[in-house]
Write a protein that holds these residues in place. Structure first.
Motif, PDB file in Angstrom:
ATOM      1  N   ASN A   2      12.510  33.252 102.240  1.00 33.33           N
ATOM      2  CA  ASN A   2      13.652  32.406 102.398  1.00 33.33           C
ATOM      3  C   ASN A   2      13.767  31.041 101.671  1.00 33.33           C
ATOM      4  O   ASN A   2      12.749  30.278 102.130  1.00 33.33           O
ATOM      5  CB  ASN A   2      14.088  32.251 103.781  1.00 33.33           C
ATOM      6  N   LEU A  50       6.777  27.293  93.751  1.00 28.27           N
ATOM      7  CA  LEU A  50       5.578  27.094  94.604  1.00 28.27           C
ATOM      8  C   LEU A  50       4.394  27.543  93.915  1.00 28.27           C
ATOM      9  O   LEU A  50       4.578  28.391  93.123  1.00 28.27           O
ATOM     10  CB  LEU A  50       5.580  27.809  95.864  1.00 28.27           C
ATOM     11  N   ILE A  73       2.225  28.183 101.600  1.00 26.66           N
ATOM     12  CA  ILE A  73       2.798  28.438 102.915  1.00 26.66           C
ATOM     13  C   ILE A  73       2.076  29.690 103.612  1.00 26.66           C
ATOM     14  O   ILE A  73       1.455  30.240 102.982  1.00 26.66           O
ATOM     15  CB  ILE A  73       4.315  28.457 102.923  1.00 26.66           C
ATOM     16  N   GLU A 126      10.585  26.230  95.544  1.00 24.34           N
ATOM     17  CA  GLU A 126      10.256  25.004  96.331  1.00 24.34           C
ATOM     18  C   GLU A 126      10.816  25.186  97.896  1.00 24.34           C
ATOM     19  O   GLU A 126      12.084  25.365  97.993  1.00 24.34           O
ATOM     20  CB  GLU A 126      10.523  23.863  95.687  1.00 24.34           C
ATOM     21  N   GLY A 127      10.041  24.950  98.976  1.00 22.67           N
ATOM     22  CA  GLY A 127      10.682  24.836 100.408  1.00 22.67           C
ATOM     23  C   GLY A 127      10.882  26.209 100.821  1.00 22.67           C
ATOM     24  O   GLY A 127      11.542  26.340 101.690  1.00 22.67           O
ATOM     25  N   SER A 128      10.495  27.202 100.129  1.00 23.74           N
ATOM     26  CA  SER A 128      10.416  28.678 100.610  1.00 23.74           C
ATOM     27  C   SER A 128       9.499  28.939 102.028  1.00 23.74           C
ATOM     28  O   SER A 128       8.691  28.051 102.151  1.00 23.74           O
ATOM     29  CB  SER A 128      10.086  29.665  99.477  1.00 23.74           C
ATOM     30  N   TYR A 129      10.311  29.703 102.868  1.00 26.11           N
ATOM     31  CA  TYR A 129       9.451  30.070 103.896  1.00 26.11           C
ATOM     32  C   TYR A 129       9.393  31.337 104.034  1.00 26.11           C
ATOM     33  O   TYR A 129      10.203  32.225 103.745  1.00 26.11           O
ATOM     34  CB  TYR A 129       9.616  29.220 105.129  1.00 26.11           C
TER      35      TYR A 129
END
Ligand code: C2E
Ligand code: MG
Ligand code: MG
Length: 691
Positions: free
Chosen positions: A132, A2, A70, A200-203
Motif C-alpha cells: 500500500n 524505496l 520496511i 516512497e512511504g509504502s507499507y
C-alpha cells in the motif's frame, strides 16, 4: 521509490533451487512418458507436485531475498494460490510433453500457457505482499518478464520432450537442459522483480505476520529440497527396476524366439509350425477356405555336406531358406523342420495356386548358388497336402505331405507331387517304423518274454527262451517278425541285440537269486550280430556284470546264420563256446547245412523247426524227417529240442521219437518275466508236495 536490495545468499539458493526443480521436471517427464496407466498417472501427479513446488519455491526464495527498508510479509491465501498455479502449470507442461507427438503449434500454445502460468504465479506472489500503495510496474520490463517466461517454457518443453526416452548420456543432457531452464526461470523472476517499483512511504499490508523471513526461507528451501530429492530418488529406483524389467523382457523374448525358431536359418521351427498349422486349420474352418502344406526336401544335400563340409552345407541351407521366403507371401509360413527339410504353408483359392507355388519353389531353389567361390546346385522334391481333404489335423497334413514328397523323390526328384491316399502305404509306414525303431531303445520300449522249455514229455522246466517284444506306443505289442528284418537291414540289430543279451542275463540273475540255479536262458542271435566284432566281448561283459555262470546262457543261431560267412562264424562260435555258453541250432531242417560243416560247429543243442512239428501225424513224411534229425543229433551228441508243440498228440509222438526237450504253446506261451517266476514257483511247490 524505496531503495531495494537482495540477500545474495538467498539469491544463490533460489538459483540452485530453480536448476534442481528443472532437473526434476525433465526427469519426471521421462518417467511419465515411459509408464502406462495408473503408474503414469502417479508419476504425473507426483512430478507436477515436485516440479511446481520447486518452481514456486525458487520464486518464493527469490522474494525472500528481496529486501526493502520496511517490514515485509506475505498473505497466506494469495501465496497458496500462487503455489497452486505453479503446480497446475507444471502438471500441464508434464502432460503436454508426454503426448506421443508434440507438433510445433501445440508446443507454442503450450509454451504460452505455461509461461503465462509462471508469470501469473510470480505476480500473484508479489500481490501477496499487499503493498500500500500499489506496486508501480514498469510495463516494458513486465512484458519482458512474460516473454522470458514463455520462451523459457518453450525451451523447457522442447528439451523435456526430446529427453523423454533413455538415450545415451541422458544424464549429462538432462543436467545441461536443467541449467538452461533453471536460468530462464530465474531470469524471468528477477526481470519481474526489476519491473516492480515501491513508492516512497509504502507499507506492506501483509507484514507483522511475525514470521522471520530468514527462517521462512530456510524452511521453504529445506522442504523443497526434500520434495525434489524424494522425487528423484524414487525416479532413479523406479527407472532401475524398469530397466531391469525391460532387459528381462528382452531376454525372455529372445528365449521365446530361440525356442520357436531354427537357429541357422531363423525360420520358425517345428513347434511354431505346428502352432501355425493349427491356426491355419481354425481359420480355414471359420472362413471355409483352403490352404496347402508343401513339404520340401533337398535332393543331394548330403553329398554337398560330405564333399564341401558342414560350413558350406549350412551356408547353402541359409540361402535356400532365403529363396523360399522370396517365393511366399508375407502372411504365409515357411519353417525348417531340421536337416534339409522345409515346410511352407500357403493360403490358396484353388489347388492350381499350390502347384504354381511349388513350381516356383522348384525353379528358384534349383538356380545355381555361389558360396565361398563355389558354384553349387541342388534341386528340391516337394510334396503337397491340401486342406481340406488330405488330413484331419496338423500332424496328418505333415505326414501326408511328407509321403507325397517321397513320391516326388521316387519319380525322379526335382519336382512336386500332390498327396494321394495310396501313398500312405507300406513304403511310407516302413520309413516311419525305422525312425521309431531308432528311438525304441532309449525310450525303453523293448521287453523280453520268456517261453519255457520242458523236459519231454511234460516237465520240469529246464530253461527258457528269451523272445523280444516291442511295446510300440501306438501299435501295441509288435512281434519280432515285423521289425527284426528292418533292424537287421539298418544295423540297429546290433545295439538291440546287445540289449537283449544283457536283459536276458539280468533276468537270469533274478531267477538264480530266487533259487532256480539249474535253468538256462536262450537268446536268439541274428546273422549281423554273429559277424559283428563286439559280440564275444559283449557276451563276456554281460555275464560278468550280472555275475552269471556261462552255463546259464545259450545262444540260438539258425542254420542259415551259421552258414553265412562260415569260417568267420565258426571262429566266433568257437570263442563263444570256449566261454562256456551253450550254442543251439535253431529252426533246424530249413537250411542246407552240409553234414561236414555241422560236425565242425561247436553246437550242443538242435531245435527241430516248428514247420515239421506242425504237420506231424503218425507215420507221415515229417515223422521220418524228425526221426532222421534226432538220429543225426544224437550221433553228434546234441540235446534235441522240438519247438511249436501245440497238441498232446505231438507231445506224445515227439517224446516217443526220442526228443529230449519240448517247447510250444501247449507247455507255455512266451510270458513276461514276473509271470515266468510265478510259474516256476508253482512248479517247484508242486514237485516238493509230491516228494
Ligand atoms: P524262434 O527263435 O524260432 O522262436 C520261436 C517262435 O515261435 C517265437 O515267435 C514263439 O513265440 C513261437 N512259438 C513258440 N511256441 C509256439 C507254438 O506252439 N506255436 C506257434 N505257432 N508258435 C510258437 P516269436 O516270439 O514271434 O519270434 C519269432 C522269431 O523272431 C524267433 O523265432 C527268432 O528267430 C526271432 N527272435 C525273437 N526274439 C529275438 C531276439 O531277441 N533276437 C533275434 N535276433 N531274433 C529274435
Ligand atoms: Mg529261437
Ligand atoms: Mg525256432
Amino acid at each position: 521509490m524505496l531503495p531495494s536490495s537482495y540477500d545474495s545468499a538467498l539469491v544463490a539458493a533460489s538459483i540452485i533451487v530453480a536448476i534442481l526443480a528443472s532437473y526434476t521436471a525433465v526427469t519426471m517427464a521421462g518417467r511419465v512418458a515411459s509408464s502406462r496407466g495408473r503408474a503414469a498417472m502417479l508419476w504425473l501427479t507426483g512430478g507436477s507436485f515436485a516440479m511446481g513446488f520447486g518452481i514456486w519455491s525458487m520464486h518464493f526464495v527469490g522474494m525472500l531475498a528481496f529486501q526493502l527498508p520496511i517490514e515485509l510479509g506475505y498473505d497466506i491465501t494469495l501465496t497458496a494460490v500462487s503455489l497452486a498455479m505453479a503446480i497446475a502449470s507444471s502438471a500441464f507442461a508434464l502432460w503436454l510433453v508426454c503426448q506421443p507427438l508434440l507438433p510445433r503449434r501445440r508446443l507454442m500454445a503450450g509454451a504460452v500457457l505455461m509461461g503465462m502460468g509462471i508469470a501469473a504465479m510470480h505476480y500473484m506472489g508479489m500481490a501477496a505482499m499487499r503493498m500500500n500503495p500499489q506496486i508501480v510496474y514498469d510495463p516494458l520490463l513486465v512484458i519482458a518478464s512474460v516473454v522470458i517466461a514463455i520462451v523459457a517454457a518453450g525451451a523447457a518443453l522442447t528439451i523435456a520432450f526430446r529427453l523423454r526416452s533413455h538415450g545415451r548420456r541422458v544424464l549429462l543432457a538432462r543436467a545441461g537442459a536443467s541449467l538452461v531452464m533453471g536460468c530462464a526461470i530465474v531470469g524471468m523472476h528477477y526481470t519481474g522483480m526489476a519491473a516492480a517499483g515501491f513508492p516512497e512511504g509504502s507499507y506492506c499490508g501483509a507484514a507483522n505476520s511475525g514470521i522471520d523471513t530468514q527462517w521462512l526461507a530456510l524452511l521453504v528451501i529445506v522442504v523443497t529440497l526434500a520434495v525434489i530429492a524424494i522425487a528423484l530418488i524414487i525416479s532413479v529406483l523406479e527407472s532401475r527396476t524398469a530397466l531391469l524389467a525391460s532387459s528381462l523382457d528382452r531376454a525372455n523374448d529372445e528365449l521365446v524366439r530361440m525356442a520357436l525358431h531354427d537357429n541357422l536359418t531363423r525360420l520358425p521351427n517345428r513347434v511354431l509350425l505346428e502352432d501355425r498349422l493349427n491356426q491355419a486349420i481354425q481359420k480355414a474352418q471359420r472362413e471355409e477356405r483352403q490352404f496347402a502344406v508343401l513339404f520340401l526336401d533337398l535332393d543331394g544335400f548330403k553329398a554337398i555336406n560330405d564333399t564341401y563340409g558342414h560350413h558350406t552345407g549350412d551356408l547353402l541351407l541359409i540361402e535356400v531358406a532365403h529363396r523360399i521366403e522370396l517365393c511366399k507371401r508375407a502372411e504365409d509360413t515357411a519353417a525348417r523342420l531340421g536337416g534339409d527339410e522345409f515346410v511352407v504353408v500357403i493360403d490358396i483359392d484353388d489347388p492350381d495356386d499350390a502347384a504354381a507355388c511349388a513350381q516356383r519353389l522348384v525353379e528358384e531353389i534349383s538356380r545355381p548358388y555361389r558360396l565361398n567361390r563355389l558354384e553349387l546346385r541342388v534341386s528340391v522334391s516337394i510334396g503337397l497336402a491340401l486342406w481340406p481333404g488330405n488330413g484331419a489335423n496338423a500332424h496328418q497334413l505333415l505326414v501326408n505331405a511328407d509321403a507325397a514328397m517321397y513320391h516326388a523323390k521316387e519319380q525322379g526328384r526335382d519336382g512336386y507331387c500332390f498327396f494321394e491316399a495310396a501313398m500312405n502305404t507300406a513304403a511310407h509306414r516302413q520309413r516311419q517304423l525305422v525312425q521309431q525303431l531308432r528311438q525304441a531303445l532309449e525310450r525303453e520300449e523293448f521287453v523280453l518274454h520268456f517261453q519255457p522249455k520242458m523236459v519231454a514229455p511234460a516237465g520240469p522246466i529246464i530253461g527258457v527262451e528269451a523272445l523280444l517284444r516291442w511295446q510300440h506306443p501306438e501299435r501295441g505289442v509288435v512281434p519280432p517278425a515285423d521289425f527284426l528284418p528292418l533292424a537287421e537291414r539298418t544295423g540297429l540289430i546290433v545295439p538291440i541285440g546287445t540289449w537283449v543279451i544283457r536283459e536276458a542275463c539280468r533276468q537270469m540273475r533274478r531267477l538264480v537269486d530266487q533259487g532256480f540255479t539249474d535253468l538256462t536262458v536262450a537268446v536268439n542271435l541274428s546273422t549281423v550280430q554273429l559277424t559283428h566284432a563286439s559280440l564275444v566281448a559283449d557276451v563276456r561283459a554281460a555275464l560278468a556284470d550280472f555275475r552269471l555262470d556261462a552255463r546259464h546262457l545259450v545262444l540260438e543261431i539258425t542254420e542259415s546264420t551259421a552258414m553265412r560267412d562260415a569260417e568267420t562264424s565258426l571262429a566266433i562260435l568257437r570263442q563263444l563256446a570256449a566261454l562256456g555258453v551253450g550254442i543251439s541250432l535253431d529252426d533246424f531242417g530249413t537250411g542246407y547245412s552240409s553234414l561236414l560243416y555241422l560236425k565242425r560247429l561247436p553246437a550242443n543243442e538242435l531245435k527241430i523247426d516248428r514247420g515239421f512239428v506242425t504237420q506231424l501225424v503218425d507215420g507221415n513224411e515229417d515223422e521220418a524227417i524228425i526221426s532222421a534229425i534226432i538220429a543225426l543229433g544224437k550221433t553228434l551228441d546234441m540235446n534235441i529240442v522240438a519247438e511249436g508243440v501245440e497238441s498232446p498228440d505231438q507231445q506224445a509222438l515227439l517224446t516217443s521219437l526220442g526228443c529230449d526237450t519240448l517247447q510250444g504253446y501247449l507247455l507255455g506261451h512266451p510270458m513276461p518275466a514276473d509271470q515266468l517266476l510265478t510259474m516256476l514257483h508253482e512248479e517247484s511247490a508242486a514237485t516238493s508236495a509230491i516228494h
